[in-house]
Design a protein around this motif. Structure first.
Motif, PDB file in Angstrom:
ATOM      1  N   GLN A  54      -0.279  11.448   3.912  1.00 13.00           N
ATOM      2  CA  GLN A  54      -0.751  12.316   4.995  1.00 13.00           C
ATOM      3  C   GLN A  54      -0.474  13.757   4.612  1.00 13.00           C
ATOM      4  O   GLN A  54       0.688  14.210   4.615  1.00 13.00           O
ATOM      5  N   PHE A  58       0.831  -1.185   0.000  1.00 11.45           N
ATOM      6  CA  PHE A  58       0.000   0.000   0.000  1.00 11.45           C
ATOM      7  C   PHE A  58       0.878   1.253   0.000  1.00 11.45           C
ATOM      8  O   PHE A  58       2.007   1.225   0.485  1.00 11.45           O
ATOM      9  N   LEU A  91      -0.206  -3.835   9.489  1.00  8.79           N
ATOM     10  CA  LEU A  91       0.550  -3.074   8.503  1.00  8.79           C
ATOM     11  C   LEU A  91       1.930  -2.781   9.053  1.00  8.79           C
ATOM     12  O   LEU A  91       2.091  -2.355  10.201  1.00  8.79           O
ATOM     13  N   TYR A 130       0.175   5.026   1.615  1.00 11.46           N
ATOM     14  CA  TYR A 130      -0.678   5.938   2.363  1.00 11.46           C
ATOM     15  C   TYR A 130      -0.077   7.336   2.258  1.00 11.46           C
ATOM     16  O   TYR A 130       1.146   7.505   2.155  1.00 11.46           O
ATOM     17  N   ARG A 173      -3.414   0.730  -3.444  1.00 16.71           N
ATOM     18  CA  ARG A 173      -2.901  -0.586  -3.083  1.00 16.71           C
ATOM     19  C   ARG A 173      -2.661  -1.348  -4.373  1.00 16.71           C
ATOM     20  O   ARG A 173      -3.376  -1.143  -5.347  1.00 16.71           O
ATOM     21  N   ARG A 206      -5.559  13.340   8.398  1.00 25.69           N
ATOM     22  CA  ARG A 206      -5.274  11.978   8.822  1.00 25.69           C
ATOM     23  C   ARG A 206      -4.587  11.197   7.714  1.00 25.69           C
ATOM     24  O   ARG A 206      -4.618  11.571   6.548  1.00 25.69           O
ATOM     25  N   LEU A 207      -3.975  10.109   8.128  1.00 19.02           N
ATOM     26  CA  LEU A 207      -3.362   9.183   7.189  1.00 19.02           C
ATOM     27  C   LEU A 207      -4.464   8.563   6.322  1.00 19.02           C
ATOM     28  O   LEU A 207      -5.468   8.078   6.840  1.00 19.02           O
ATOM     29  N   LEU A 239      -5.465   6.223   2.624  1.00 18.64           N
ATOM     30  CA  LEU A 239      -4.980   5.323   1.592  1.00 18.64           C
ATOM     31  C   LEU A 239      -4.881   6.053   0.255  1.00 18.64           C
ATOM     32  O   LEU A 239      -5.817   6.736  -0.162  1.00 18.64           O
ATOM     33  N   TYR A 292       3.811   7.292   2.942  1.00 14.17           N
ATOM     34  CA  TYR A 292       4.270   6.082   3.625  1.00 14.17           C
ATOM     35  C   TYR A 292       3.954   4.858   2.772  1.00 14.17           C
ATOM     36  O   TYR A 292       2.817   4.681   2.314  1.00 14.17           O
ATOM     37  N   PHE A 298       4.952  -0.316   8.304  1.00 13.82           N
ATOM     38  CA  PHE A 298       5.182   0.927   7.588  1.00 13.82           C
ATOM     39  C   PHE A 298       6.673   1.210   7.425  1.00 13.82           C
ATOM     40  O   PHE A 298       7.497   0.840   8.272  1.00 13.82           O
ATOM     41  N   GLY A 299       6.988   1.934   6.348  1.00 17.88           N
ATOM     42  CA  GLY A 299       8.298   2.534   6.228  1.00 17.88           C
ATOM     43  C   GLY A 299       8.335   3.828   7.036  1.00 17.88           C
ATOM     44  O   GLY A 299       7.339   4.222   7.646  1.00 17.88           O
ATOM     45  N   THR A 300       9.477   4.480   7.026  1.00 18.45           N
ATOM     46  CA  THR A 300       9.639   5.695   7.821  1.00 18.45           C
ATOM     47  C   THR A 300       9.089   6.936   7.135  1.00 18.45           C
ATOM     48  O   THR A 300       9.034   7.998   7.743  1.00 18.45           O
TER      49      THR A 300
END
Lengths: 112, 113
Positions: free
Chosen positions: A38, A34, A100, A36, A49, A43-44, A46, A86, A102-104
């Motif tokens: 922000q 996915f 999930l 995402y 995907r 908010r975060l 989607l 992200y 997540f990457g940084t």
């Protein structure tokens, strides 16, 4: 171990330039990936995907299992694309549970 | 549908105190996941609730606990707060199907002094 790597903390481009946000993953099974996004003070949410194969707001991402990558691309950046992005991997654990990873994150700054 | 809602928006506590954060899932969703997002980091999975039970847990100590109610809403409790618990706490809801998309709330910003 499952891991998502986003090598760039910040990506700065000019309006109209192409954008590529990098994402590499480590996962032994078939990955569900996915992106995402922000936006400032929001908010975060989607963005896309990989199984839907949709193009959202002009962004696309192709899963490359050979290179274990899921880079996010857009041919022409817009100022409103400035946000934190992200990449995330869905880890299934049997039954109905999932989480999930997540990457940084990469901050995309589109300059006028 | 307001989507996923969380309360409170912000919270300030001191070390050693306890805190409870609340989450209401998106209409029709039955699964709630909690994530911690420290400054400059991506969200980290804390745990997930379905049918009022904790189904999976991330690498967080027992000071972090939760609950899910019959209406699918959820609480996250953190005991004996540490300075390092300062973060944005995100709630995400989804359907029980394993690959369903998770939708996030706005988060609760916790500051521990």
């Amino acid at each position: 171990a499952q891991r998502v790597t986003q090598p760039e903390k910040l990506l700065s481009v000019f309006k109209g330039a192409p954008v590529e946000l990098k994402c590499n993953y480590s996962y032994s099974g078939s990955p569900e990936l996915f992106w995402y996004v922000q936006y400032s003070r929001q908010r975060l949410q989607l963005l896309l995907r990989h199984i839907s194969r949709e193009s959202i707001k002009g962004f696309t991402a192709d899963l490359n299992k050979g290179e274990t990558s899921f880079h996010l691309k857009k041919p022409f950046a817009q100022e409103e694309d400035s946000a934190m992005y992200y990449c995330a991997l869905l880890r299934l654990s049997g039954g109905a549970t999932n989480k999930l990873i997540f990457g940084t994150g990469t901050l995309l700054a589109v300059q006028p | 549908d307001a989507g996923v809602t969380q309360s409170p928006t912000h919270l300030i506590k001191t070390r050693g105190q306890q805190v409870t954060l609340r989450c209401s899932p998106k209409s029709g969703h039955d699964t709630v996941s909690w994530y911690q997002q420290a400054l400059g980091q991506g969200p980290q999975f804390i745990f997930q609730y379905y049918e009022e039970e904790e189904r999976q847990r991330g690498n967080f100590p027992d000071r972090f606990s939760g609950h899910q109610f019959p209406n699918y809403s959820s609480e996250l409790n953190v005991n004996a707060l540490l300075l390092g618990d300062s973060a944005l706490y995100l709630c995400a809801s989804s359907l029980v199907r394993g690959t369903d998309t998770q939708y996030f709330g706005p988060g609760t910003r916790l500051t521990v002094l």
